[in-house]
Design a protein around this motif. Structure first.
Motif, short mmCIF file in Angstrom:
data_model
loop_
_atom_site.label_atom_id
_atom_site.label_comp_id
_atom_site.label_asym_id
_atom_site.label_seq_id
_atom_site.Cartn_x
_atom_site.Cartn_y
_atom_site.Cartn_z
N PRO A 1 0.86 -1.19 0.15
CA PRO A 1 0.08 -0.07 -0.02
C PRO A 1 0.82 1.24 -0.02
O PRO A 1 0.12 2.31 -0.03
CB PRO A 1 -0.75 -0.14 1.18
N ASP A 2 2.04 1.01 0.24
CA ASP A 2 3.03 2.46 0.16
C ASP A 2 3.90 2.63 -1.13
O ASP A 2 4.53 3.32 -1.35
CB ASP A 2 3.97 2.25 1.17
N THR A 3 3.69 1.61 -1.91
CA THR A 3 4.61 1.59 -3.19
C THR A 3 3.98 1.50 -4.76
O THR A 3 2.82 0.97 -4.82
CB THR A 3 5.59 0.16 -2.92
N LEU A 4 4.61 2.31 -5.60
CA LEU A 4 4.11 2.18 -6.94
C LEU A 4 5.41 1.66 -7.60
O LEU A 4 6.55 1.88 -7.25
CB LEU A 4 4.09 3.41 -7.49
N ILE A 5 5.27 0.73 -8.52
CA ILE A 5 6.40 0.21 -9.40
C ILE A 5 6.23 0.65 -10.82
O ILE A 5 5.10 0.59 -11.60
CB ILE A 5 6.33 -1.14 -9.24
N ALA A 6 7.08 1.22 -11.20
CA ALA A 6 6.98 2.04 -12.68
C ALA A 6 8.11 1.52 -13.55
O ALA A 6 9.31 0.99 -13.04
CB ALA A 6 7.18 3.32 -12.50
N ALA A 7 8.10 1.39 -14.96
CA ALA A 7 9.00 1.04 -15.83
C ALA A 7 8.87 1.36 -17.22
O ALA A 7 7.75 1.77 -17.49
CB ALA A 7 9.08 -0.45 -16.08
N ARG A 8 10.03 1.66 -17.95
CA ARG A 8 9.91 2.23 -19.40
C ARG A 8 10.74 1.55 -20.32
O ARG A 8 11.95 1.18 -19.87
CB ARG A 8 9.89 3.60 -19.32
N LYS A 9 10.30 1.58 -21.51
CA LYS A 9 11.09 1.26 -22.60
C LYS A 9 10.54 1.68 -23.81
O LYS A 9 9.28 1.38 -24.31
CB LYS A 9 11.20 -0.43 -22.89
N SER A 10 11.12 2.36 -24.33
CA SER A 10 10.74 3.42 -25.89
C SER A 10 9.41 4.31 -25.48
O SER A 10 9.16 5.10 -26.32
CB SER A 10 10.49 2.20 -27.02
N SER A 11 8.79 4.20 -24.38
CA SER A 11 7.87 5.10 -24.11
C SER A 11 8.19 5.92 -22.87
O SER A 11 8.65 5.37 -22.00
CB SER A 11 6.13 4.37 -23.81
N ASN B 1 15.17 6.16 -18.08
CA ASN B 1 15.62 5.67 -19.06
C ASN B 1 15.35 4.55 -19.49
O ASN B 1 14.51 3.67 -18.61
CB ASN B 1 17.35 5.68 -18.92
N ASP B 2 15.31 3.93 -20.77
CA ASP B 2 14.82 2.57 -21.36
C ASP B 2 15.33 1.58 -20.27
O ASP B 2 16.67 1.56 -19.91
CB ASP B 2 15.36 2.37 -22.62
N GLU B 3 14.34 0.51 -19.99
CA GLU B 3 14.75 -0.64 -19.33
C GLU B 3 15.24 -0.52 -17.73
O GLU B 3 15.82 -1.12 -17.30
CB GLU B 3 15.92 -1.32 -20.06
N GLU B 4 14.41 1.03 -17.41
CA GLU B 4 14.67 1.13 -15.90
C GLU B 4 13.46 0.79 -15.14
O GLU B 4 12.40 1.15 -15.71
CB GLU B 4 15.35 2.48 -15.70
N ILE B 5 13.50 0.33 -14.12
CA ILE B 5 12.25 0.23 -13.08
C ILE B 5 12.54 1.12 -12.08
O ILE B 5 13.53 1.22 -11.23
CB ILE B 5 12.23 -1.11 -12.52
N ALA B 6 11.31 1.90 -11.71
CA ALA B 6 11.71 2.82 -10.62
C ALA B 6 10.42 2.52 -9.39
O ALA B 6 9.38 2.14 -9.76
CB ALA B 6 10.97 4.31 -10.93
N ILE B 7 10.99 2.16 -8.37
CA ILE B 7 10.28 1.78 -6.94
C ILE B 7 10.10 3.08 -6.27
O ILE B 7 10.88 3.51 -5.73
CB ILE B 7 10.88 0.78 -6.23
#
Ligand code: G6P
Length: 614
Positions: free
Chosen positions: A169-179, A211-217
Motif C-alpha cells: 500500500p505504500d509503493t508504486l512500481i514503474a518501468a519504461r522502454k521506448s515510451s 531511461n529505457d529498461e529502468e524500473i522505478a520503485i
C-alpha cells in the motif's frame, strides 16, 4: 499516445490523477480510468470517452486513497470501450496496471497464460502483463518488484507502465522502454509519475526522467529507487523543470489551438533570440557548435520526421539546398526505417519532432546511429527521448503545444531550419554577405509581420464561413510554399474532417484538375517571387474550370486579386521566409472552419499528439 499519471504520498490521490489526466488527454482520449488504493482495498473506475466522463462516472464513489494510478487511452489493441480501458487487473483484483506502448509478443504470452488457467476480460495487449506478473509471483515465489522485472524480460515491444498492488500500500512500481516516463519528487517521500511533466509541474519542479529498461520503485517510506532490468542499481539524476504552469492554460482563448496560433510572434522570436546578430552578422545554434564541420562535410543531410514535422523538413530541404548547397533528403521516418536505407558515417541524420517521442522517428534515428551516421535532433520538448539519444541538437523553444494539430511548433521548426541553412551557408560561403545580412535582418521582422496577419483574423473567419461546408479542398504552392500547401491541407483535414490535398501547383494538371468544379475551394500561395507568374497561370487554369480561388498574396498585389474569389494579403518579405508567414492564414482558416462545423478543435477524433506506437 496514452497518458499515464500516478501518485503516492500523503495527499488525496484522486484530484491529482484527474487533473493530470486532463493535462495528458492530448495523448489519447478514447477512454480514461483510475485505480485508487485505500486501506488495502483497490478500487478501479474506468470509462469509455473523455476524462470528464470518468469524472461524472466517479461522482459519489469511494474516491479515498493517498496512492493511485490513472490512464487516458488511445486504442491500439481492442475497441475503445469500458472493458478495454485501463487500469487492467489480476483476477482477484490484487494488482492493477496502466500501460502506454505495444506488447508485440502478447498473443503468444496470452495463449500460454490461458493454458495455465488465466481468464482474460479485455482484448488488450496490456492485460497480458498483469497476469504474467501474477503468474511469476506464484510460480517463482518472488516479490512484486522481481515479478515485474521478470515479466518485462519476457515481453518485447514498447512500454511505460505503472503497477499498484493492495499488498504494497505504500509503493508504486514503474518501468519504461521506448515510451516516456518522468518521476516528480515532492516533499517527504511524495512522488508523482507521468508520461510528461505537465501533470507534475504544479506540485514540484524536481524530476527524474527514466531511461529505457529502468524500473522505478516509489515508496512513501523508503523513497525512490531505480534499478535496471539487469538488476544494476542506478543513481537517480534529478533535474529542475523549466516548464511554467501558465503555459499549460488556455489564457483566455477558447481553444488551445487558437492560443497557440496567436503565440507565434513570441514563439518565433523565442526561437531565434540569442541565435543571430544582425550587427555583427552571425547566426549560431549553440547545441550544434561541435558539429559544424560534420554538417558542412556531410555526404547528405537526411531529415526524418512524421506529420507536420515532415512538412517543416520539406521547407528545410528547400532552404538548405538553395542557400548552403548541401544535398538534403527528407524521409518519412516510418518508411526510412523499413527499407534498408543506405547510410554511412558521412551522413548526418536529423530528426524533427515536436514531442521528441514519436516512435517511428526515434527508431529511424536508432537505425541511423547503428549504421554510423551522426544523429541530430530538432525537438520542442526539453528532455524528450529524441533530445536525449541524439549526438547534438537544437530546441525550438515554442513552449508546450497542447492542441493536437501542430501550429506554433511548425513555425518554430521552420525558424530553426532557416537558422541552420543560414549558418551553413555563411560558413560555406555560398551566400554573399549582403544576402546573408538581408535574410537575418528580415527574420527579425517576422514576428511583427506574423502579428499583422493575426490582426486579419476577422477577415479570415469571414472567408471560412463561405467554405465550412466544402466536401473537398485543394492546396497549391510552389517551391518552399509547396510544403506549406501540404501543411495547410493537413490542418484542414485533421481538425475539420474535410478531405483536403496539398499539391505542387504545377502538378495540378496531372490529376487533381479533374476534381475541380464550382464546389471546389482551391487555396493557393501566390506571393511575389520566382514562381509568381507560373502560379498565376495555375490560378487561371482553376478559374477556367470554375473552381473557387482563395489566394494568399503579397500586400498590394493586383493581378491575383482580379482573378481570385478571396485574397488574404501577407506582408512582403524575403522569399526564403515566406513559409513562416503564408502558413498563418491556413492555420486560422482551418481553426474557424473546425469551430463552425462543431468539431473538437483541440482533440480531433482518432488522433493523438504524441504517437509513441509504430
Ligand atoms: C502526430 C501529431 C502531429 C505531429 C506528428 C509528429 O500525428 O498529431 O501534429 O506532427 O504526430 O509528431 P512529432 O512530435 O514527432 O512532431
Amino acid at each position: 499516445m496514452c497518458g499515464i499519471v500516478a501518485y503516492v504520498g500523503n495527499k488525496e490521490a484522486y484530484p491529482i490523477l484527474i487533473r493530470g489526466l486532463k493535462r495528458l488527454e492530448y495523448r489519447g482520449y478514447d477512454s480514461a480510468g483510475i485505480a485508487l488504493l485505500n486501506d488495502k482495498e483497490l478500487n478501479i473506475y474506468k470509462k469509455q470517452g473523455k476524462v470528464s466522463e470518468l469524472e461524472a462516472f466517479t461522482i459519489n464513489k469511494n474516491l479515498k486513497g493517498n496512492i493511485g494510478i490513472g490512464h487516458t487511452r488511445w486504442a491500439t489493441h481492442g475497441l475503445p470501450n469500458d472493458v478495454n480501458s485501463h487500469p487492467h487487473f489480476t483476477t482477484n483484483k490484487d494488482i492493477a496496471i496502466i500501460h502506454n506502448g505495444i506488447i508485440e509478443n502478447y498473443s503468444t504470452l496470452k495463449e500460454e497464460l490461458i493454458s495455465r488457467g488465466y481468464q482474460f476480460r479485455s482484448e488488450t495487449d496490456t492485460e497480458v502483463i498483469v497476469h504474467l506478473i501474477d503468474d511469476i509471483m506464484k510460480t517463482e515465489k518472488v516479490d512484486l518488484v522481481e515479478a515485474v522485472r521478470h515479466a518485462l524480460l519476457s515481453v518485447t515491444g514498447a512500454y511505460a507502465l505503472v503497477v499498484i498492488s493492495n499488498k504494497h500500500p505504500d509503493t508504486l512500481i514503474a518501468a519504461r522502454k521506448s515510451s516516456p516516463l518522468v518521476v516528480g519528487i515532492g516533499k517527504e517521500n511524495e512522488f508523482y509519475l507521468a508520461s510528461d511533466a505537465t501533470p507534475i509541474v504544479e506540485y514540484t519542479k524536481q524530476v527524474v526522467y527514466l531511461n529505457d529498461e529502468e524500473i522505478a520503485i516509489l515508496d512513501r517510506n523508503s523513497g525512490l529507487k531505480i534499478v535496471h532490468l539487469s538488476k544494476e542499481e542506478k543513481t537517480p539524476y534529478i533535474q529542475e523543470l523549466e516548464l511554467h504552469l501558465e503555459a499549460l492554460e488556455k489564457g483566455g482563448f477558447e481553444h488551445f489551438m487558437l492560443k497557440e496560433i496567436f503565440e507565434q510572434p513570441k514563439t518565433i522570436h523565442d526561437c531565434f533570440r540569442g541565435r543571430l546578430n544582425t550587427e555583427q552578422g552571425w547566426v549560431n545554434l549553440g547545441g550544434l557548435k561541435d558539429y559544424h564541420q560534420k554538417l558542412l562535410n556531410a555526404n547528405r543531410l537526411i531529415f526524418v520526421a512524421c506529420g507536420t514535422s515532415w512538412h517543416a523538413a520539406q521547407v528545410g530541404e528547400y532552404l538548405i539546398e538553395e542557400l548552403a548547397r548541401i544535398n538534403v533528403e527528407v524521409e518519412y521516418a516510418s518508411e526510412f526505417r523499413y527499407r534498408n536505407p543506405i547510410i554511412n558515417e558521412q551522413d548526418v541524420v536529423i530528426a524533427i519532432s515536436q514531442s521528441g517521442e514519436t516512435a517511428d522517428t526515434l527508431a529511424a534515428l536508432e537505425l541511423a546511429k547503428s549504421k554510423g551516421a551522426t544523429i541530430i535532433g530538432i525537438c520542442n520538448v526539453v528532455g524528450s527521448s529524441i533530445s536525449r539519444i541524439t549526438d547534438a541538437g537544437s530546441y525550438t523553444h515554442a513552449g508546450p503545444e497542447i492542441g493536437v494539430a501542430s501550429t506554433k511548433a511548425f513555425t518554430a521548426q521552420v525558424t530553426i531550419l532557416t537558422l541552420l541553412a543560414l549558418l551553413l551557408a555563411n560558413k560555406k560561403g555560398t551566400v554573399s554577405a549582403a544576402k546573408f545580412h538581408e535574410i537575418i535582418s528580415e527574420l527579425e521582422n517576422i514576428p511583427k509581420k506574423v502579428k499583422e496577419i493575426l490582426d486579419k483574423n476577422n477577415l479570415i473567419k469571414e472567408i471560412a464561413t463561405q467554405y465550412k461546408d466544402a466536401k473537398n479542398a485543394l492546396y497549391l504552392g510552389r517551391g518552399s510554399s509547396f510544403p506549406v500547401a501540404l501543411e495547410g491541407a493537413l490542418k484542414l483535414k485533421e481538425i475539420s474532417y474535410i478531405h483536403a490535398e496539398g499539391y505542387p501547383a504545377a502538378e495540378m494538371k496531372h490529376g487533381p484538375i479533374a476534381l475541380i468544379d464550382e464546389e471546389m475551394p482551391v487555396f493557393v500561395i501566390a506571393t511575389k517571387g520566382t514562381s509568381y507568374e507560373k502560379v498565376v497561370s495555375n490560378i487561371q487554369e482553376v478559374k477556367a474550370r470554375k473552381g473557387k480561388i482563395i489566394a494568399i498574396v503579397t500586400e498590394g498585389d493586383e493581378q491575383v486579386k482580379s482573378m481570385a474569389d478571396h485574397i488574404i494579403e501577407i506582408p512582403d518579405t524575403n522569399e526564403h521566409l515566406v513559409p513562416l508567414l503564408a502558413t498563418i492564414p491556413f492555420q486560422l482558416l482551418s481553426y474557424h472552419i473546425s469551430v463552425m462545423r462543431g468539431c473538437n478543435v483541440d482533440q480531433p477524433r482518432n488522433l493523438a499528439k504524441s504517437v509513441t506506437v509504430e
